[in-house]
Design a protein around this motif. Structure first.
Motif, mmCIF file in Angstrom:
data_model
loop_
_atom_site.group_PDB
_atom_site.id
_atom_site.type_symbol
_atom_site.label_atom_id
_atom_site.label_comp_id
_atom_site.label_asym_id
_atom_site.label_seq_id
_atom_site.Cartn_x
_atom_site.Cartn_y
_atom_site.Cartn_z
ATOM 1 N N LYS A 25 0.626 -1.005 0.103
ATOM 2 C CA LYS A 25 -0.048 0.208 0.166
ATOM 3 C C LYS A 25 0.759 1.140 -0.042
ATOM 4 C CE LYS A 25 -1.917 -1.394 3.859
ATOM 5 N NZ LYS A 25 -1.455 -2.798 3.924
ATOM 6 N N THR A 26 1.871 1.190 0.953
ATOM 7 C CA THR A 26 2.701 2.548 1.028
ATOM 8 C C THR A 26 3.500 2.828 -0.398
ATOM 9 O OG1 THR A 26 2.789 2.345 3.395
ATOM 10 C CG2 THR A 26 4.249 3.771 2.512
ATOM 11 N N THR A 27 3.932 1.589 -0.907
ATOM 12 C CA THR A 27 4.539 1.533 -2.086
ATOM 13 C C THR A 27 3.797 2.252 -3.160
ATOM 14 O OG1 THR A 27 5.866 -0.348 -1.426
ATOM 15 C CG2 THR A 27 6.034 0.219 -3.643
ATOM 16 N N VAL A 54 5.796 3.902 11.308
ATOM 17 C CA VAL A 54 6.991 3.565 10.542
ATOM 18 C C VAL A 54 6.443 4.356 8.911
ATOM 19 C CG1 VAL A 54 8.319 1.676 9.683
ATOM 20 C CG2 VAL A 54 7.829 1.750 11.911
ATOM 21 N N ASP A 55 5.397 3.909 8.654
ATOM 22 C CA ASP A 55 5.103 4.409 7.236
ATOM 23 C C ASP A 55 5.127 5.851 6.971
ATOM 24 O OD1 ASP A 55 4.356 1.815 6.581
ATOM 25 O OD2 ASP A 55 2.328 2.101 6.315
ATOM 26 N N GLY A 56 4.784 6.803 8.264
ATOM 27 C CA GLY A 56 4.891 8.094 8.107
ATOM 28 C C GLY A 56 6.562 8.563 7.811
ATOM 29 N N ILE A 100 -6.139 7.953 1.718
ATOM 30 C CA ILE A 100 -6.209 7.212 2.977
ATOM 31 C C ILE A 100 -5.502 5.665 2.990
ATOM 32 C CG2 ILE A 100 -7.654 6.405 4.970
ATOM 33 C CD1 ILE A 100 -9.448 8.616 4.392
ATOM 34 N N GLU A 101 -4.520 5.354 3.628
ATOM 35 C CA GLU A 101 -3.997 4.096 3.862
ATOM 36 C C GLU A 101 -4.227 3.303 5.384
ATOM 37 O OE1 GLU A 101 0.202 3.150 3.550
ATOM 38 O OE2 GLU A 101 -0.069 1.262 4.521
ATOM 39 N N PRO A 102 -5.494 2.777 5.353
ATOM 40 C CA PRO A 102 -5.539 2.133 6.854
ATOM 41 C C PRO A 102 -4.772 1.022 7.090
ATOM 42 C CG PRO A 102 -7.681 1.992 5.115
ATOM 43 C CD PRO A 102 -6.366 2.151 4.392
ATOM 44 N N LEU A 290 7.497 -7.269 9.665
ATOM 45 C CA LEU A 290 8.534 -6.534 10.416
ATOM 46 C C LEU A 290 8.867 -5.242 9.867
ATOM 47 C CD1 LEU A 290 10.194 -7.393 12.796
ATOM 48 C CD2 LEU A 290 11.711 -8.579 11.440
ATOM 49 N N LYS A 291 8.938 -4.211 10.406
ATOM 50 C CA LYS A 291 9.481 -2.911 9.613
ATOM 51 C C LYS A 291 10.033 -1.857 10.666
ATOM 52 C CE LYS A 291 4.809 -1.109 9.068
ATOM 53 N NZ LYS A 291 3.758 -0.541 7.936
ATOM 54 N N GLY A 292 10.751 -0.861 10.085
ATOM 55 C CA GLY A 292 11.431 -0.130 11.185
ATOM 56 C C GLY A 292 12.469 0.876 10.574
HETATM 57 MG MG LIG Z 1 2.191 0.672 4.750
#
Ligand SMILES: [Mg+2]
Ligand SMILES: Nc1nc2c(ncn2[C@@H]2O[C@H](COP(=O)(O)OP(=O)(O)OP(=O)(O)O)[C@@H](O)[C@H]2O)c(=O)[nH]1
Length: 352
Positions: A25-27, A54-56, A100-102, A290-292
């Motif tokens: 989604k963020t991509t 993290v997405d922010g 909007i990304e839920p 996992l993200k960061g």
């Molecule tokens: Mg995302």
């Protein structure tokens, strides 16, 4: 033309970009931002399952007006934060479009309803919902049986099968079969990779489903009406609050709901992890997501891993000091994966 006391601008186009954990989604949003018509100001509202955005951080370099709503899904725990954030975007930023990304564990039905009812009816113009899927998940019972996974697809006006580069011919066939048995009206279906979606699709209208709600959403909305709220068991387990933490402490916050547990770690600003051992534990992690954004002796790194894919990658240093942050999501019945990763992660801290 704008000034204090003026009514908010009317009919701002809004699109939901939805889909399960880690589908891209963020991509896709980054891709859409790159295609935005010159002179247009867009805003993005991101909601994450965990408490720590993290997405922010991953969108910070796009220069877009950004609102982050952490902690649980937009439809319940964060419902008020959602309207506060959305109102702020509308009034202060006056964007030409809002995406909007839920969270990947967000139920889209309530969000869609909120956006089409007062006070947003007549202010926002809700356009096509873009649902991303990974067609490889069609062969996974864990996904196919998850009501949120099913409802996200059922609400799609545009169904984007992303990560095409990773599909086998059997995955593509499964996608064709799945789409063939979807009830009419069917969404526009596209296969792509790296979230390459066309900005023009955002202007498509929503499909007219005649008000007929798909089964899970009907049950979901009825339960919510009956109880005054809905029955996801989002249960925030705030072990240690950021406000009570000393600057040198690691802060963790757990979020639980919809069959998953998430843990967010917030590290002290100056803290570095050991690159090689972090990499080893990341590769060994067998949870869902996992993200960061973190620092190792090689500088700032970003981590974005799902389905066994995704490594540490160099990241330009943030423009202002931020706390390194990591977020893991595991199935509810595997808290042991979270415990083990927690211990491993703390063990990677570099001592001066
Ligand atoms: Mg995302
Ligand atoms: N191989 C491959 N990887 C992709 C593709 N699209 C996205 N990714 C990777 O998939 C991972 C997740 O992408 P995101 O865009 O963060 O996914 P998301 O849906 O926003 O994730 P959540 O917000 O955590 O639910 C990242 O490591 C991406 O680089 C693709 O088409 N092919």
């Amino acid at each position: 033309m704008s000034g204090p006391g003026m009514r908010p601008p009317r009919d701002i186009p809004v699109n939901l970009v939805t889909g399960f954990l880690g589908v891209g989604k963020t991509t896709a949003i980054r891709n859409l931002l790159r295609q935005r018509p010159s002179g247009e100001h867009w805003a993005v509202l991101v909601n994450e399952f965990g408490e720590i955005g993290v997405d922010g951080g991953l969108l910070a370099d796009t220069g877009v007006a950004l609102e982050e709503i952490p902690g649980g899904c937009l439809c319940c725990v964060s419902a008020q934060l959602f309207t506060v954030g959305l109102n702020r975007l509308i009034r202060q930023r006056r964007p030409d479009r809002i995406l909007i990304e839920p969270t990947g564990l967000g139920h889209p039905a309530q969000i869609l309803r909120t956006l089409t009812e007062p006070p947003y009816a007549g202010v926002l113009d809700l356009r096509a919902t873009m649902t991303l899927i990974d067609a490889r998940h069609l062969a996974s019972l864990r996904h196919r049986e998850h009501p949120i996974w099913r409802d996200q697809i059922a609400l799609a006006d545009i169904l984007v099968a992303n990560k095409l580069d990773l599909y086998t011919e059997a995955d593509r066939e499964a996608l064709r079969d799945y789409v063939a048995q979807m009830p009419a009206p069917r969404p526009l279906v596209v296969e792509t990779s790296n979230g390459r979606v066309a900005v023009e699709w955002l202007s498509r209208p929503r499909l007219d489903r005649g008000g007929a709600l798909f089964p899970e959403a009907r049950a979901f909305l009825q339960a919510q009406a009956a109880q005054g709220h809905h029955d996801h068991d989002h249960d925030h387990d705030h072990g240690h609050h950021a406000s009570g933490a000393a600057p040198g402490d690691w802060v963790t916050v757990d979020t639980r709901g919809d069959g998953y547990i998430g843990r967010s770690w917030w590290l002290p600003v100056d803290r570095e992890l050991d690159h090689a051992s972090l990499q080893r534990w990341v590769r060994a992690f067998s949870g869902e997501r996992l993200k960061g954004l973190m620092r190792t002796e090689r500088g700032w790194q970003q981590l974005n891993r799902v389905d066994g894919d995704g490594e540490l990658e160099d990241l330009p240093p943030p423009s202002e000091p931020i706390r390194p942050r990591i977020e893991a999501i595991v199935p509810e019945h595997r808290p042991d994966l979270l415990q083990a990763f927690d211990a491993a992660l703390r063990g990677t801290e570099r001592r001066a």
